[in-house]
Write a protein that holds these residues in place. Sequence first.
Motif, PDB file in Angstrom:
ATOM      1  N   PHE A 177       0.834  -1.199   0.000  1.00 11.96           N
ATOM      2  CA  PHE A 177       0.000   0.000   0.000  1.00 11.96           C
ATOM      3  C   PHE A 177       0.871   1.252   0.000  1.00 11.96           C
ATOM      4  O   PHE A 177       2.054   1.215   0.346  1.00 11.96           O
ATOM      5  N   THR A 178       0.245   2.369  -0.368  1.00  9.52           N
ATOM      6  CA  THR A 178       0.864   3.681  -0.207  1.00  9.52           C
ATOM      7  C   THR A 178       0.303   4.307   1.067  1.00  9.52           C
ATOM      8  O   THR A 178      -0.902   4.289   1.303  1.00  9.52           O
ATOM      9  N   PHE A 179       1.210   4.861   1.891  1.00 10.51           N
ATOM     10  CA  PHE A 179       0.813   5.501   3.148  1.00 10.51           C
ATOM     11  C   PHE A 179       1.270   6.955   3.159  1.00 10.51           C
ATOM     12  O   PHE A 179       2.222   7.325   2.482  1.00 10.51           O
ATOM     13  N   TYR A 180       0.548   7.766   3.941  1.00 13.21           N
ATOM     14  CA  TYR A 180       0.984   9.131   4.227  1.00 13.21           C
ATOM     15  C   TYR A 180       1.879   9.139   5.461  1.00 13.21           C
ATOM     16  O   TYR A 180       1.490   8.625   6.517  1.00 13.21           O
ATOM     17  N   ASN A 181       3.063   9.721   5.350  1.00 14.59           N
ATOM     18  CA  ASN A 181       3.830  10.098   6.528  1.00 14.59           C
ATOM     19  C   ASN A 181       3.569  11.585   6.747  1.00 14.59           C
ATOM     20  O   ASN A 181       4.001  12.432   5.959  1.00 14.59           O
ATOM     21  N   VAL A 182       2.804  11.920   7.786  1.00 15.25           N
ATOM     22  CA  VAL A 182       2.475  13.316   8.075  1.00 15.25           C
ATOM     23  C   VAL A 182       3.685  13.938   8.747  1.00 15.25           C
ATOM     24  O   VAL A 182       4.032  13.589   9.883  1.00 15.25           O
ATOM     25  N   THR A 183       4.338  14.861   8.065  1.00 11.37           N
ATOM     26  CA  THR A 183       5.625  15.380   8.533  1.00 11.37           C
ATOM     27  C   THR A 183       5.532  16.740   9.202  1.00 11.37           C
ATOM     28  O   THR A 183       6.369  17.078  10.036  1.00 11.37           O
ATOM     29  N   THR A 261       2.190   5.746  -6.356  1.00 15.37           N
ATOM     30  CA  THR A 261       3.177   5.156  -5.456  1.00 15.37           C
ATOM     31  C   THR A 261       4.267   6.196  -5.205  1.00 15.37           C
ATOM     32  O   THR A 261       4.393   7.174  -5.966  1.00 15.37           O
ATOM     33  N   PRO A 262       5.081   6.023  -4.175  1.00 15.64           N
ATOM     34  CA  PRO A 262       6.202   6.952  -3.975  1.00 15.64           C
ATOM     35  C   PRO A 262       7.119   7.015  -5.186  1.00 15.64           C
ATOM     36  O   PRO A 262       7.600   8.102  -5.551  1.00 15.64           O
ATOM     37  N   GLU A 263       7.339   5.862  -5.825  1.00 11.73           N
ATOM     38  CA  GLU A 263       8.212   5.848  -7.002  1.00 11.73           C
ATOM     39  C   GLU A 263       7.614   6.678  -8.140  1.00 11.73           C
ATOM     40  O   GLU A 263       8.333   7.399  -8.845  1.00 11.73           O
ATOM     41  N   GLN A 264       6.314   6.604  -8.310  1.00 13.54           N
ATOM     42  CA  GLN A 264       5.655   7.379  -9.368  1.00 13.54           C
ATOM     43  C   GLN A 264       5.689   8.874  -9.071  1.00 13.54           C
ATOM     44  O   GLN A 264       5.847   9.687  -9.978  1.00 13.54           O
ATOM     45  N   LEU A 265       5.553   9.257  -7.799  1.00 10.81           N
ATOM     46  CA  LEU A 265       5.511  10.677  -7.453  1.00 10.81           C
ATOM     47  C   LEU A 265       6.887  11.301  -7.398  1.00 10.81           C
ATOM     48  O   LEU A 265       7.094  12.415  -7.899  1.00 10.81           O
TER      49      LEU A 265
END
Length: 274
Positions: A177-183, A261-265
Amino acid sequence: MSVDIEKASVVPKKYTDNAEKHDVKYYEGDRADYIKECRIAEKDFVNCSTHSIQQLFDKLNDGIPGLTSIKSFDPFFLHRIRISQGNSNAINLKVELANVMITGFGHTNVLESQVFKKDYSWKTIFTLPEMKLQGNYSLFGRILLIPLNGRGQVFLDAENMTVTMHTKTRLYSKGGFTFYNVTNLRVDFKMDGLKSYFSNLFNGNKQLEDSTNKFFNDNWRMLADALYTVITQTIEDILLDVLKKIFHFIPANYFVSDIPTPEQLYGKIAAKPK
């Protein structure tokens, strides 16, 4: 200004063990009925996302199954808040709050939820009919040129707050899955009123205490301005703690079905959150 907050754990079908440092367990299974799925490519995404985040806030009142790190959302408990703010004409004080209970977030009304495709940061606007804070306090310093030195009970009641929240995130992958890391998170707010009461402001001088409390309530806008940074920092730390836990637990795909995905973004494999 410096702020130090010690938090009590905040209590919400399945979840699975995971060895990543951030969250030992995360939600895995069919999307729950309290999560509304939206597509960012659709024209009505903002409206859909607004309803989705409203449902999430509503569910926090009952508790999110499996998310045991959040013990209570309304009321929300803080063990201790230490605040040092000064070097201005309006305010120069050191405050410590203990055994703090904050109520009102259970009645959050989400007006707008935007997600920006460039970096998947958020802008969220919501209202709180009232937000109450009560606990023990000790303070030394000055508010509105009034010298203060005391310890006792504090009560704050903010009426009709409108809060604008800007949230920064970093996407990462976990369990497919793709997750948000709220920074990072910052808020701005306005309110229609602020009632306040500080007991034992002057170590037993009841007459001076009563007159000062009356002055604060008669001039609530001045008090709200003086405490603006203190209030925003407290709200930011509460919401950052809650949102981090939620979005390390529930995949972002469940909220935004077409999230990249992170790779796509980012064009390369994104580092795991620290």
